[in-house]
Design an enzyme around this catalytic site. Sequence first.
Site, PDB file in Angstrom:
ATOM      1  N   LYS A   1      42.343  31.204  36.977  1.00 31.60           N
ATOM      2  CA  LYS A   1      41.403  32.356  36.365  1.00 31.60           C
ATOM      3  C   LYS A   1      42.350  33.017  35.034  1.00 31.60           C
ATOM      4  CE  LYS A   1      38.570  33.509  39.765  1.00 31.60           C
ATOM      5  NZ  LYS A   1      38.004  34.461  40.978  1.00 31.60           N
TER       6      LYS A   1
ATOM      7  N   ASP B   1      32.609  38.063  38.384  1.00 32.88           N
ATOM      8  CA  ASP B   1      33.167  38.497  39.744  1.00 32.88           C
ATOM      9  C   ASP B   1      32.692  40.015  39.986  1.00 32.88           C
ATOM     10  OD1 ASP B   1      34.228  36.142  40.613  1.00 32.88           O
ATOM     11  OD2 ASP B   1      36.109  36.453  40.058  1.00 32.88           O
TER      12      ASP B   1
HETATM   13  P1  NDP Z   1      45.796  38.167  43.931  1.00 30.96           P
HETATM   14  O1  NDP Z   1      46.770  36.913  44.358  1.00 30.96           O
HETATM   15  O2  NDP Z   1      45.578  38.222  42.599  1.00 30.96           O
HETATM   16  O3  NDP Z   1      46.180  39.534  44.801  1.00 30.96           O
HETATM   17  C1  NDP Z   1      46.246  39.681  45.952  1.00 30.96           C
HETATM   18  C2  NDP Z   1      46.441  41.019  46.658  1.00 30.96           C
HETATM   19  O4  NDP Z   1      46.481  40.967  47.565  1.00 30.96           O
HETATM   20  C3  NDP Z   1      47.489  41.964  45.902  1.00 30.96           C
HETATM   21  O5  NDP Z   1      47.176  43.078  45.661  1.00 30.96           O
HETATM   22  C4  NDP Z   1      48.502  41.610  47.210  1.00 30.96           C
HETATM   23  O6  NDP Z   1      49.230  42.815  47.016  1.00 30.96           O
HETATM   24  C5  NDP Z   1      47.522  41.716  48.186  1.00 30.96           C
HETATM   25  N1  NDP Z   1      47.968  41.468  49.530  1.00 30.96           N
HETATM   26  C6  NDP Z   1      48.453  40.046  49.726  1.00 30.96           C
HETATM   27  N2  NDP Z   1      48.470  39.793  51.118  1.00 30.96           N
HETATM   28  C7  NDP Z   1      48.525  40.936  51.563  1.00 30.96           C
HETATM   29  C8  NDP Z   1      48.789  41.547  52.898  1.00 30.96           C
HETATM   30  N3  NDP Z   1      49.232  40.600  53.791  1.00 30.96           N
HETATM   31  N4  NDP Z   1      48.790  42.778  53.159  1.00 30.96           N
HETATM   32  C9  NDP Z   1      48.438  43.736  52.051  1.00 30.96           C
HETATM   33  N5  NDP Z   1      48.128  43.163  50.836  1.00 30.96           N
HETATM   34  C10 NDP Z   1      48.150  42.054  50.543  1.00 30.96           C
HETATM   35  O7  NDP Z   1      44.255  37.516  44.653  1.00 30.96           O
HETATM   36  P2  NDP Z   1      42.814  38.060  44.233  1.00 30.96           P
HETATM   37  O8  NDP Z   1      43.076  39.315  43.647  1.00 30.96           O
HETATM   38  O9  NDP Z   1      42.388  36.833  43.163  1.00 30.96           O
HETATM   39  O10 NDP Z   1      42.081  37.721  45.443  1.00 30.96           O
HETATM   40  C11 NDP Z   1      41.909  38.718  46.386  1.00 30.96           C
HETATM   41  C12 NDP Z   1      40.952  38.509  47.378  1.00 30.96           C
HETATM   42  O11 NDP Z   1      39.540  38.562  46.913  1.00 30.96           O
HETATM   43  C13 NDP Z   1      41.120  36.993  48.192  1.00 30.96           C
HETATM   44  O12 NDP Z   1      40.871  37.153  49.669  1.00 30.96           O
HETATM   45  C14 NDP Z   1      40.055  36.318  47.677  1.00 30.96           C
HETATM   46  O13 NDP Z   1      39.549  35.218  48.215  1.00 30.96           O
HETATM   47  C15 NDP Z   1      39.007  37.539  47.289  1.00 30.96           C
HETATM   48  N6  NDP Z   1      37.925  37.222  46.369  1.00 30.96           N
HETATM   49  C16 NDP Z   1      36.595  36.929  46.668  1.00 30.96           C
HETATM   50  C17 NDP Z   1      35.496  36.520  45.630  1.00 30.96           C
HETATM   51  C18 NDP Z   1      34.303  36.519  46.233  1.00 30.96           C
HETATM   52  O14 NDP Z   1      33.384  35.909  45.362  1.00 30.96           O
HETATM   53  N7  NDP Z   1      33.811  36.858  47.492  1.00 30.96           N
HETATM   54  C19 NDP Z   1      36.108  36.366  44.313  1.00 30.96           C
HETATM   55  C20 NDP Z   1      37.376  36.725  43.927  1.00 30.96           C
HETATM   56  C21 NDP Z   1      38.386  37.027  45.038  1.00 30.96           C
HETATM   57  P3  NDP Z   1      50.810  42.737  46.202  1.00 30.96           P
HETATM   58  O15 NDP Z   1      50.418  43.109  44.938  1.00 30.96           O
HETATM   59  O16 NDP Z   1      51.761  43.815  47.066  1.00 30.96           O
HETATM   60  O17 NDP Z   1      51.299  41.527  46.500  1.00 30.96           O
END
Ligand code: NDP
Length: 269
Positions: free
Chosen positions: A65, A101
């Site tokens: 993205k 999104d």
């Molecule tokens: P990114 O990799 O950009 O961000 C991940 C986020 O999750 C960060 O804030 C990270 O925190 C946090 N994180 C990851 N693992 C953990 C954990 N074990 N405990 C706490 N925090 C955690 O991913 P995206 O933002 O692109 O996606 C996030 C979610 O949204 C995904 O599950 C994705 O599938 C979903 N999504 C769903 C969509 C839909 O259409 N339904 C569309 C887009 C996304 P940190 O900064 O500390 O690493």
Amino acid sequence: MDRYAVIGNPVAHSKSPQIHAEFARQTGELLIYSALLSPIDGFAMTVAEFIQAGGKGANVTVPFKLEAFELGHRLSDRAKAAGAVNTLSFIDGVMIGDNTDGVGLVRDIISNLDFDIKDRRVLLLGAGGAARGVMLPLLNESPASITVANRTVARALELADHFSSQGRIKAMRFDELAREKFDLVINATAASLGGDALPISVEVFAENALAYDMMYGKDEMPFLKLADEAGARIADGLGMLVEQAAESFFIWRGVRPDTIPILKQMRGY
Ligand code: NDP
């Protein structure tokens, strides 16, 4: 027939081809929509080859993205605010990037779940791409406030700061959250992907709160389990997926499909 695709890596699991096929059938639009696996280091080439083969537009998913954002010749305001592109249109040699999104999430919450965001206290968990992408569409609904909490606090602060001129936004650590209650709690972290629980308590959910997990298709979703125990309404991200797809379809074809039948079909009722 006009060709469209979702480009990602991995991409085989994507439900987008099924959703767009249903939209095309429903609206009578003649198009082919497929899943296109791109090499991790070959996104721009994959897009170029797809355009060469007659591609008219593409959805972009993990992990491209941000690259799609860089690639777009022209960007919508939504894409600029999100800093990411999930929808590309190829028109007369020009590549236009958009992001559907956020609007997909908001439409699912307001229209499908019948939950009014106006004047509500919103808690956004996570500060990655998905969280950033939903900030502007959420702010457009005039919530009372948006609180961003993230494992890496610096990213929450950065996100809150970026949008601070557009509403009441603050950043918090997870362990500070118990002091407040929220009407709408959105899990935009990837924690549910690995079945991980977030360090939040049942205390964050106000009476009649809605808990929304952007994740979908998982049996075990600890965030929704916690919200359920707290007596909150719960929803997974399938509706967001279908709504963002509908917005992409509208951008490409100028026709808005009815999302309810496909949502019912995918939920099995
Ligand atoms: P990114 O990799 O950009 O961000 C991940 C986020 O999750 C960060 O804030 C990270 O925190 C946090 N994180 C990851 N693992 C953990 C954990 N074990 N405990 C706490 N925090 C955690 O991913 P995206 O933002 O692109 O996606 C996030 C979610 O949204 C995904 O599950 C994705 O599938 C979903 N999504 C769903 C969509 C839909 O259409 N339904 C569309 C887009 C996304 P940190 O900064 O500390 O690493």
